[in-house]
Design an enzyme around this catalytic site. Structure first.
Site, PDB file in Angstrom:
ATOM      1  N   LYS A   1       0.859  -1.137   0.015  1.00  0.00           N
ATOM      2  CA  LYS A   1       0.058  -0.100  -0.169  1.00  0.00           C
ATOM      3  C   LYS A   1       0.820   1.348  -0.086  1.00  0.00           C
ATOM      4  CE  LYS A   1      -3.983   2.212   2.474  1.00  0.00           C
ATOM      5  NZ  LYS A   1      -4.969   1.951   3.671  1.00  0.00           N
TER       6      LYS A   1
ATOM      7  N   SER B   1      -9.968   2.159   2.677  1.00  0.00           N
ATOM      8  CA  SER B   1      -8.935   2.931   1.871  1.00  0.00           C
ATOM      9  C   SER B   1      -8.056   2.108   1.027  1.00  0.00           C
ATOM     10  CB  SER B   1      -8.298   4.064   2.657  1.00  0.00           C
ATOM     11  OG  SER B   1      -7.432   3.423   3.508  1.00  0.00           O
TER      12      SER B   1
ATOM     13  N   SER C   1     -10.290  -0.074   6.919  1.00  0.00           N
ATOM     14  CA  SER C   1      -9.645   0.144   5.435  1.00  0.00           C
ATOM     15  C   SER C   1      -8.888  -1.262   5.146  1.00  0.00           C
ATOM     16  CB  SER C   1      -8.672   1.222   5.472  1.00  0.00           C
ATOM     17  OG  SER C   1      -9.312   2.323   5.281  1.00  0.00           O
TER      18      SER C   1
HETATM   19  N1  GLN Z   1     -13.240   4.707   5.705  1.00  0.00           N
HETATM   20  C1  GLN Z   1     -12.540   5.208   7.102  1.00  0.00           C
HETATM   21  C2  GLN Z   1     -12.430   6.710   7.095  1.00  0.00           C
HETATM   22  O1  GLN Z   1     -12.575   7.176   6.055  1.00  0.00           O
HETATM   23  C3  GLN Z   1     -11.648   4.470   7.591  1.00  0.00           C
HETATM   24  C4  GLN Z   1     -10.418   4.726   6.711  1.00  0.00           C
HETATM   25  C5  GLN Z   1      -9.179   3.710   7.224  1.00  0.00           C
HETATM   26  O2  GLN Z   1      -9.290   2.868   7.931  1.00  0.00           O
HETATM   27  N2  GLN Z   1      -8.008   4.062   6.764  1.00  0.00           N
HETATM   28  O3  GLN Z   1     -11.851   7.026   7.772  1.00  0.00           O
END
Ligand code: GLN
Length: 490
Positions: free
Chosen positions: A79, A159, A183
């Protein structure tokens, strides 16, 4: 050679050790697949084929000499949140420009030390803020899964959307991901892959671009529960460079995957039955309960009364920490600079051009909830709610060993379908609780919905008890017998 890319990580490691094929061969097969698909799927934002082949040659040498590590020769994706020495790392944000780290994150270093081969950097939401990858500076990846009879592009979730896409489309054997509010688990659920977020502090955050430091945790996305255990073992461990890293030994999680659930007590939290949840997800959850019962687990109904406050608390704590962490991007030290005629203009220009809309929204919310006069009303109160959420978990874990829930309230959605930020945030409803409480959570693909899209079930464990997540996850995987793959259109 494309067949090699379809192997699980466990099978590939076995083939490499048996010398059925070389690391150079499997690495080249992945490079070819990435090359052929990236324009359509957009999983990789940086490709490192030369580096991969160098690493593969070294792995082959080690395997021949009988010296390989436990991931020797296995090609993986990273990532874009992890700093990789000499390889551009931008967290998919314009503000990081062409930033190329001079050091390696601990997690990726451990993977390379174990013999893994780096194929490149994977797409994600800008600074990991989002649930769809729509905020990536490089444009979103495409979920390899589509609704039956439709050619509309769906999100792989976020994400870690690039990681999930790459694993689901056989563009790596496994990938690193990160989870601040879901995410790892939500993209895994949207793509028919497995994702685990370990206990907060299990994996080092050193060299991971920070979003919300008290919630961020590294973990893998993989093809099977066993593969996720293999990767997680290599990613975790105490690190002096991260003060929140736990000085705990890493268990042999791989051994837990096939241990079964006989005698385990599995809690079903009633608060995860939310309005508007599709019936199919409700039905899958019931099916999951049956599967575990059939395998000898005892099912207990439990209550986590503060669950409804988790999402609002998360969307205060996470932006607050983000506003503090992202203050460092001022155009002075790294990345993009939009020069103004004085220092303030330069800051303003850099930050308003460098950050996308979602990141700016969060920075404004975060700054507001931390500002004097509002701190007590928002941030402090959210922290108190967080404590209550943790206490709920501590109480129910007196009655059961792990919890079973759906991973998400929906299957993958199309780009643009959740244009309202709050609608997007609501997708995290079942995942943020584990982050707020620092607990491990795994998502396992369990079925396809009526439209032919994968759905995941989530297992949440006690702190430091990933072993139970792997036992229950392994049992669900076996019972579900989920072997579906997306039909290749890319
Ligand atoms: N979707 C969540 C957010 O927008 C989690 C994102 C994540 O876990 N990095 O914050």
């Amino acid at each position: 050679m494309t067949e090699l890319t379809k192997l699980t990580l466990a099978a590939a490691l076995d083939g490499l050790q048996r010398k059925a094929f070389s690391s150079t061969e499997i690495t080249q097969a992945f490079i070819d697949q990435v090359e052929a698909s990236n324009e359509t799927l957009n999983a990789y934002v940086v490709k490192t084929p030369e580096k991969a082949l160098d690493m593969a040659a070294e792995a082959d040498r080690k395997i021949a000499a009988g010296e390989g590590g436990r991931l020797e020769g296995a090609p993986i994706g990273v990532k874009d949140l992890y700093c990789t020495k000499g390889v551009r790392t931008t967290a998919c944000s314009n503000i990081l420009g062409e930033f190329t780290p001079t050091y390696e994150s601990t997690v990726t270093q451990q993977l390379w030390d174990a013999g893994a081969v780096m194929l490149g950097k994977l797409n994600m939401d800008e600074f990991a803020m989002g649930s769809s990858n729509e905020t990536s500076r490089f444009g979103p990846p495409a979920n390899p899964w589509r609704r039956e009879g439709s050619n509309q592009t769906l999100t792989p979730g976020g994400s870690s959307g690039g990681s999930a896409t790459a694993v689901a489309a056989d563009l790596c054997l496994g990938a690193t991901a990160s989870d601040t509010g879901g995410s790892i688990r939500q993209p895994a659920s949207f793509t028919g892959t497995v994702g685990i977020k370990p206990t907060y502090g299990r994996a080092s955050r050193y060299g991971m671009v920070a979003f919300a430091s008290s919630l961020d945790q590294a973990g893998p996305i993989a093809k099977t529960v066993e593969d996720s255990a293999i990767l997680l073992e290599a990613m975790c461990g105490h690190d002096k460079k991260d003060s929140t890293s736990l000085p705990e030994p890493v268990p042999e999680w791989r051994d837990a995957v096939h241990r079964g659930v006989q005698g385990m007590k599995i809690g079903i939290p009633k608060e995860y039955r939310v309005d508007d949840m599709p019936e199919e997800i409700e039905a899958l959850w019931s099916q999951g309960i049956e599967w575990l019962k059939e395998q000898g687990a005892e099912i207990v109904d439990v209550s986590l009364p503060h669950t409804k406050y988790a999402l609002p608390a998360y969307y205060i704590v996470a932006p607050a920490e983000a506003s503090s962490n992202l203050a460092r991007y001022d155009g002075m030290r790294y990345g993009t600079r939009v020069a103004g005629d004085n220092l303030i203009n330069t800051y303003e220009g850099t930050r308003s051009e460098g950050f996308g809309n979602e990141v700016q929204r969060r920075l404004m919310i975060g700054t507001y909830v931390l500002s004097s006069g509002y701190y007590d009303a928002y941030y402090l109160r959210a922290q108190k709610v967080r404590k209550k959420i943790l206490n709920d978990f501590v109480t129910v874990f007196g009655e059961c060993d792990a919890l079973l829930t759906p991973t998400c309230p929906s299957a993958a959605f199309a780009y643009g379908e959740k244009a309202d930020p709050v609608q997007m945030y609501l997708n995290d409803i079942f995942t943020v609780t584990a982050n707020l409480a620092g607990l491990p959570g795994i998502s396992v693909p369990a079925a396809l919905d009526k439209q032919g899209l994968p759905l995941g079930l989530q297992v949440i464990g006690k702190a430091l008890d990933e072993t139970s997540c792997f036992r229950v996850g392994g049992a669900l995987e076996e019972a579900a017998g989920f072997v579906a793959k997306p039909e290749k259109w890319w």
